[in-house]
Motif scaffolding. Structure first.
Motif, PDB file in Angstrom:
ATOM      1  N   ALA A 147      34.854 -49.326  -5.911  1.00 45.32           N
ATOM      2  CA  ALA A 147      33.793 -49.464  -5.641  1.00 45.32           C
ATOM      3  C   ALA A 147      33.304 -50.402  -5.886  1.00 45.32           C
ATOM      4  O   ALA A 147      33.954 -51.256  -5.681  1.00 45.32           O
ATOM      5  CB  ALA A 147      33.483 -49.395  -7.496  1.00 45.32           C
ATOM      6  N   GLY A 148      31.990 -50.376  -5.424  1.00 50.99           N
ATOM      7  CA  GLY A 148      31.792 -51.817  -5.305  1.00 50.99           C
ATOM      8  C   GLY A 148      30.072 -51.886  -4.525  1.00 50.99           C
ATOM      9  O   GLY A 148      29.662 -50.566  -4.726  1.00 50.99           O
ATOM     10  N   LYS A 149      29.575 -52.752  -4.141  1.00 51.92           N
ATOM     11  CA  LYS A 149      28.551 -52.715  -3.866  1.00 51.92           C
ATOM     12  C   LYS A 149      28.190 -52.923  -2.239  1.00 51.92           C
ATOM     13  O   LYS A 149      28.891 -53.545  -1.028  1.00 51.92           O
ATOM     14  CB  LYS A 149      27.709 -54.166  -3.535  1.00 51.92           C
ATOM     15  N   VAL A 150      27.438 -52.275  -1.226  1.00 52.38           N
ATOM     16  CA  VAL A 150      26.760 -52.343   0.630  1.00 52.38           C
ATOM     17  C   VAL A 150      26.070 -53.112   0.685  1.00 52.38           C
ATOM     18  O   VAL A 150      24.902 -52.314   0.189  1.00 52.38           O
ATOM     19  CB  VAL A 150      27.029 -50.622   0.618  1.00 52.38           C
ATOM     20  N   ALA A 151      25.630 -53.316   1.819  1.00 51.28           N
ATOM     21  CA  ALA A 151      24.589 -54.510   2.602  1.00 51.28           C
ATOM     22  C   ALA A 151      24.697 -53.719   3.583  1.00 51.28           C
ATOM     23  O   ALA A 151      25.114 -53.132   4.510  1.00 51.28           O
ATOM     24  CB  ALA A 151      25.052 -55.669   2.708  1.00 51.28           C
TER      25      ALA A 151
END
Lengths: 351, 351
Positions: free
Chosen positions: A198-202
């Motif tokens: 899980a996490g963020k995408v730039a």
DNA sequence: CTGTTAGCGCTTTCAC
DNA sequence: GTGAAAGCGCTAACAG
């Protein structure tokens, strides 16, 4: 002797205009007129000739037609003037075709202009009117440009848009990829390659004002939202396709978010993006970008980039020429052949 | 009016044979002889003509040459007789070209034969000798077949191998993918899409005796061994490209191993593989296979298959025709254009 | 409205 | 060894 062998013939017929003329009871010239929808033939005669053509499924011999018309065809490629590696590749591939072009008496001229300034681009296009049989243009989607394209079409010039489309114009064909699908493909790759973390995408783009960039981002977000709920997409960084700026924006973003697991680079500025990644020591971030250039090739081999979405520039260059030629000759276009596919390039299938 | 615009012309020259003849002080016929390396010209004359050709970088006009030779060219496609969807696609794409072929007075015949029996295939090839300008063949790599190919070449027929190569023969060209690289690509995809889980990987192939299958497996194992130490590859199952057999073998394997996380299907028998997966309720297994057919397309959309490695059959069909034509005309081959790429197809970039 | 005719730039006999 | 000349199947003037 070859048992178990079954044969099957494609194509046949080698009739000529003369045969059709005889069957329809008219002269060569009349058949020619009908064949090219030229005026000055009585409707009834037209019908008789058409029937004879149909009945024999007659195909005029392209070589003979080409030879008879005498003068060479002229095509113009209107491309961005800046040092864009992708565009340079297209030009290089056109160069590789020069013997092929010469053997067919085709003249291709490259015209470099500022395609990002609508009025300059429109003026460049207007200036071409009447001089060319066909024009391929990397176009900005803008009313002035659209009008210029329509004027060319009205003047009888065949027009194809290349890489970037102007769908609202009456251009005859678009040679390039479906950018929404390309964005979706990028999204699916990032999502899958992240591997369940899980996490963020730039996202780094040149500008959201560019039609192709906007479409890619749209497709990317579509897939992210619907299929990867564990990943959240950060606001788009606009790097203007410049290395420095992209690097700075990204460095700042890394400073603020420790849990970035994926990165989508929509346009150019790739070196800057790679620098930011390595300086922040974020080697595990899944990095997907566009196009196979000397740089992205190296990054793929090094494992810095995980995948590149690519539109084959050689194919685009050749498709543009073939489509213009087919249009000029009045031949049908082999749609399947001229369609530009979205290539997924990873280290092991680097072309 | 268009400032900022810079133009640049490719191609030029529209000299004719006659011009060259005059410059070299000989007749048309002599230039023609030199151009086609025909005998009966004094070495010194040859040199003078060659110089004139070089000096002007003269390119004969293909349309004129084509028209003048009169008779149509004949090509044969020798393909497997069984109901193979991939081969059927190639045939369908050739069918779509029929107008294009007719307009160029090219005759293409399909010859179906048992390409898996070397003696039958060799006999079929021998039977073609003398009748065709070019032959494209899906070839088995076997001494008898190699000899038959070499005989055709010696008889002046242009030969290209299609999809499956016979590198030891003197065929003029191979139209198909690099199967080792294709296997590596499959390996990288399985490895990456598994997403860090440890476990076992299954391989289903038609037969390890088939050159292309063996090469794909080789490439696949290469990548697995060097890059995914957490994954262990199970012994290859030989399903003979049959659905039933593939399904049974795989079902048994699933029974013995609970920790299978990846599956590589090297050849056909795809339906059987999919059945085994669903019956064993192994939906999370990463499944990578080859070729985009109606079936694999559906499986990709359903999420059963994760990726397909594909060689574009339409491109292969057209490339084979173009290469045979270029060889027959003595034109150079556009290598970059005719190269068959390894396509990675996932749901979002389905063609 | 329709037909006649002269090429386009090669290849291919057939003479010399 | 080399050259002259007759087409290949169309297009494009020009005449009617």
């Amino acid at each position: 002797m070859a048992q178990e062998t079954h044969s099957d013939t494609l194509t046949a017929a080698a009739l000529t205009l003369k045969d059709i003329a005889r069957q329809a009871g008219v002269s060569l010239a009349t058949v020619d007129r009908v064949l090219h929808n030229r005026p000055g033939v009585r409707p009834d005669t037209v019908r008789r000739v058409r029937e004879a053509i149909e009945r024999n499924s007659f195909q005029p011999h392209v070589a003979a037609a080409e030879l008879a018309r005498g003068r060479a065809r002229r095509f113009a490629f209107v491309m961005p003037s800046g040092p864009n590696p992708f565009m340079q590749q297209i030009q290089a591939y056109l160069g590789e075709m020069s013997a092929w072009l010469a053997a067919r008496r085709l003249n291709v001229e490259m015209i470099a202009t500022d395609v990002f300034d609508p009025s300059v681009l429109a003026a460049s296009l207007e200036a071409l009117s009447g001089d060319y049989d066909g024009v391929a243009v990397v176009a900005l989607d803008h009313p002035g440009v659209r009008a210029a394209i329509n004027d060319l079409v009205d003047a009888g010039t065949k027009v194809v848009t290349l890489v970037s489309d102007v769908p609202s114009s009456r251009r005859h064909h678009y040679v390039g990829i479906d950018n929404i699908a390309a964005g979706r493909t990028a999204g699916a790759l990032v999502g899958r390659l992240v591997g369940g973390r899980a996490g963020k995408v730039a996202i780094v783009a040149g500008s959201q004002g560019l039609r192709d960039h906007a479409e890619r981002i749209f497709g990317f977000n579509q897939v992210m939202a619907s299929e990867f709920p564990d990943l959240s997409v950060l606001p788009v960084l606009e790097g203007r396709d410049e290395d420095e700026r992209s690097e700075q924006l990204l460095a700042r973003l890394f400073g603020r978010h420790a849990d970035i697991v994926g990165l989508y680079n929509v346009g150019a500025g790739t070196q800057g993006v790679a620098n930011a990644l390595s300086k922040a020591a974020r080697e595990t971030v899944v990095f997907v970008g566009h196009d196979v250039t000397a740089l992205t090739r190296r990054l793929l081999l090094q494992g810095v980039m995980d995948a590149a979405i690519s539109q084959n520039p050689g194919h685009e260059a050749r498709a543009a020429v073939r489509v213009l030629l087919a249009l000029a000759r009045g031949e049908p276009i082999l749609r399947e052949q001229e369609k530009i596919r979205i290539d997924i390039v990873m280290r092991d299938n680097l072309p």
